[in-house]
Design a protein around this motif. Sequence first.
Motif, PDB file in Angstrom:
ATOM      1  N   GLN A 267       0.874  -1.283   0.013  1.00  0.00           N
ATOM      2  CA  GLN A 267      -0.045  -0.050   0.022  1.00  0.00           C
ATOM      3  C   GLN A 267       0.875   1.267  -0.052  1.00  0.00           C
ATOM      4  N   LEU A 268       1.885   1.300   0.864  1.00  0.00           N
ATOM      5  CA  LEU A 268       2.834   2.552   0.836  1.00  0.00           C
ATOM      6  C   LEU A 268       3.624   2.731  -0.310  1.00  0.00           C
ATOM      7  N   ALA A 269       3.816   1.648  -0.952  1.00  0.00           N
ATOM      8  CA  ALA A 269       4.763   1.517  -2.373  1.00  0.00           C
ATOM      9  C   ALA A 269       3.800   2.305  -3.320  1.00  0.00           C
ATOM     10  N   ILE A 270       2.479   2.159  -3.389  1.00  0.00           N
ATOM     11  CA  ILE A 270       1.761   2.706  -4.218  1.00  0.00           C
ATOM     12  C   ILE A 270       1.617   4.173  -4.032  1.00  0.00           C
ATOM     13  N   GLU A 271       1.392   4.449  -2.567  1.00  0.00           N
ATOM     14  CA  GLU A 271       1.087   5.748  -2.025  1.00  0.00           C
ATOM     15  C   GLU A 271       2.535   6.643  -2.543  1.00  0.00           C
ATOM     16  N   LEU A 272       3.794   6.117  -2.308  1.00  0.00           N
ATOM     17  CA  LEU A 272       4.861   6.734  -2.255  1.00  0.00           C
ATOM     18  C   LEU A 272       5.428   6.791  -3.772  1.00  0.00           C
ATOM     19  N   SER A 273       4.824   6.005  -4.569  1.00  0.00           N
ATOM     20  CA  SER A 273       5.433   5.603  -5.960  1.00  0.00           C
ATOM     21  C   SER A 273       6.899   5.194  -5.796  1.00  0.00           C
ATOM     22  N   VAL A 274       7.053   4.016  -5.022  1.00  0.00           N
ATOM     23  CA  VAL A 274       8.621   3.566  -4.797  1.00  0.00           C
ATOM     24  C   VAL A 274       8.193   2.038  -4.912  1.00  0.00           C
ATOM     25  N   ASP A 275       9.457   1.260  -5.203  1.00  0.00           N
ATOM     26  CA  ASP A 275       9.490  -0.293  -5.379  1.00  0.00           C
ATOM     27  C   ASP A 275       9.084  -0.976  -3.905  1.00  0.00           C
ATOM     28  N   PRO A 276       8.299  -1.989  -3.773  1.00  0.00           N
ATOM     29  CA  PRO A 276       7.851  -2.372  -2.370  1.00  0.00           C
ATOM     30  C   PRO A 276       9.147  -3.016  -1.975  1.00  0.00           C
ATOM     31  N   ASN A 277      10.064  -3.351  -2.669  1.00  0.00           N
ATOM     32  CA  ASN A 277      11.347  -4.025  -2.189  1.00  0.00           C
ATOM     33  C   ASN A 277      12.233  -2.914  -1.354  1.00  0.00           C
ATOM     34  N   SER A 278      12.007  -1.670  -2.076  1.00  0.00           N
ATOM     35  CA  SER A 278      12.836  -0.756  -1.372  1.00  0.00           C
ATOM     36  C   SER A 278      12.423  -0.548   0.177  1.00  0.00           C
ATOM     37  N   LEU A 279      10.937  -0.509   0.193  1.00  0.00           N
ATOM     38  CA  LEU A 279      10.401  -0.262   1.480  1.00  0.00           C
ATOM     39  C   LEU A 279      10.697  -1.125   2.319  1.00  0.00           C
ATOM     40  N   ARG A 280      10.744  -2.582   2.104  1.00  0.00           N
ATOM     41  CA  ARG A 280      11.201  -3.623   2.825  1.00  0.00           C
ATOM     42  C   ARG A 280      12.545  -3.238   3.374  1.00  0.00           C
ATOM     43  N   ARG A 281      13.590  -2.902   2.454  1.00  0.00           N
ATOM     44  CA  ARG A 281      14.848  -2.952   2.884  1.00  0.00           C
ATOM     45  C   ARG A 281      14.862  -1.708   3.957  1.00  0.00           C
ATOM     46  N   TRP A 282      14.024  -0.403   3.745  1.00  0.00           N
ATOM     47  CA  TRP A 282      14.215   0.634   4.685  1.00  0.00           C
ATOM     48  C   TRP A 282      13.567  -0.049   5.688  1.00  0.00           C
ATOM     49  N   VAL A 283      12.626  -0.809   6.131  1.00  0.00           N
ATOM     50  CA  VAL A 283      12.206  -1.612   7.374  1.00  0.00           C
ATOM     51  C   VAL A 283      13.309  -2.523   7.912  1.00  0.00           C
ATOM     52  N   ARG A 284      14.111  -3.022   7.219  1.00  0.00           N
ATOM     53  CA  ARG A 284      14.835  -4.144   7.502  1.00  0.00           C
ATOM     54  C   ARG A 284      16.261  -3.049   8.309  1.00  0.00           C
ATOM     55  N   GLU A 285      16.392  -1.858   7.784  1.00  0.00           N
ATOM     56  CA  GLU A 285      17.553  -0.936   8.300  1.00  0.00           C
ATOM     57  C   GLU A 285      17.028  -0.552   9.436  1.00  0.00           C
ATOM     58  N   VAL A 286      15.793  -0.056   9.649  1.00  0.00           N
ATOM     59  CA  VAL A 286      15.426   0.555  10.907  1.00  0.00           C
ATOM     60  C   VAL A 286      15.371  -0.506  12.143  1.00  0.00           C
ATOM     61  N   LYS A 287      14.640  -1.429  11.707  1.00  0.00           N
ATOM     62  CA  LYS A 287      14.858  -2.755  12.586  1.00  0.00           C
ATOM     63  C   LYS A 287      16.355  -3.125  13.107  1.00  0.00           C
ATOM     64  N   SER A 288      17.254  -3.125  12.303  1.00  0.00           N
ATOM     65  CA  SER A 288      18.626  -3.528  12.614  1.00  0.00           C
ATOM     66  C   SER A 288      19.101  -2.251  13.383  1.00  0.00           C
ATOM     67  N   GLU A 289      18.719  -0.989  13.162  1.00  0.00           N
ATOM     68  CA  GLU A 289      19.328   0.046  14.025  1.00  0.00           C
ATOM     69  C   GLU A 289      18.648  -0.010  15.406  1.00  0.00           C
ATOM     70  N   THR A 290      17.359  -0.027  15.461  1.00  0.00           N
ATOM     71  CA  THR A 290      16.837  -0.054  16.771  1.00  0.00           C
ATOM     72  C   THR A 290      16.670  -1.402  17.340  1.00  0.00           C
ATOM     73  N   GLY A 291      17.052  -2.393  16.863  1.00  0.00           N
ATOM     74  CA  GLY A 291      16.802  -3.625  17.415  1.00  0.00           C
ATOM     75  C   GLY A 291      15.302  -4.428  17.660  1.00  0.00           C
ATOM     76  N   TYR A 292      14.618  -3.522  16.709  1.00  0.00           N
ATOM     77  CA  TYR A 292      13.331  -3.956  16.990  1.00  0.00           C
ATOM     78  C   TYR A 292      13.094  -5.473  16.378  1.00  0.00           C
ATOM     79  N   GLY A 293      12.158  -6.184  16.910  1.00  0.00           N
ATOM     80  CA  GLY A 293      11.943  -7.600  16.168  1.00  0.00           C
ATOM     81  C   GLY A 293      12.560  -8.836  16.916  1.00  0.00           C
ATOM     82  N   GLU A 294      13.662  -8.144  17.628  1.00  0.00           N
ATOM     83  CA  GLU A 294      14.307  -9.530  18.419  1.00  0.00           C
ATOM     84  C   GLU A 294      13.422 -10.003  19.288  1.00  0.00           C
ATOM     85  N   SER A 295      13.394 -11.124  19.264  1.00  0.00           N
ATOM     86  CA  SER A 295      12.454 -12.347  19.912  1.00  0.00           C
ATOM     87  C   SER A 295      12.673 -12.236  21.494  1.00  0.00           C
ATOM     88  N   ILE A 296      11.615 -11.965  22.099  1.00  0.00           N
ATOM     89  CA  ILE A 296      11.691 -12.248  23.862  1.00  0.00           C
ATOM     90  C   ILE A 296      11.652 -13.730  24.074  1.00  0.00           C
TER      91      ILE A 296
END
Length: 165
Positions: free
Chosen positions: A87-116
Amino acid sequence: MKQKKGKKPFPVFSKDDRKRIVDLIERGEISRSQAMEQYGISSVETIRSWILRYSTSPESILGKVFTKAEKRQAAYRIIAGEVTSSQLAIELSVDPNSLRRWVREVKSETGYGESIKNPHSAKLMAVQSQTVEDLLLKIAALNTLIDIAEKELGIDIRKKSGTKQ
């Protein structure tokens, strides 16, 4: 155009040469790949950086250029579940794979998503979840503050990964 000394000679372009090449690309007389081939430019990133620096309308050539803050905000929207990457890819006119890469980068920067591992109770899990949400908001606010400061002061505040101390 000069040649640098070393094992592999590569062209060194003056500011006027770079502007002239960007102007040819802007007018549509040559494509970026033709410019690379014709002038011996070895990197797509070189052409991209010249276009960003010397073009009067870089977005018409490169498309929308997103800042780090814009990428981070898009990633947070996906992480928070506000929208899907498609949905965001359509909204921003960007490739969905780019968005997924941005999410991975943010998660790695913040440590988000590490299992408890082995939560003791549902209550503990709820407290941890709320803490994580609070910390993510704090990180988003601080990253935005840093982005604004970098833009206004014109300096890099964040430490680049891989730099030697």
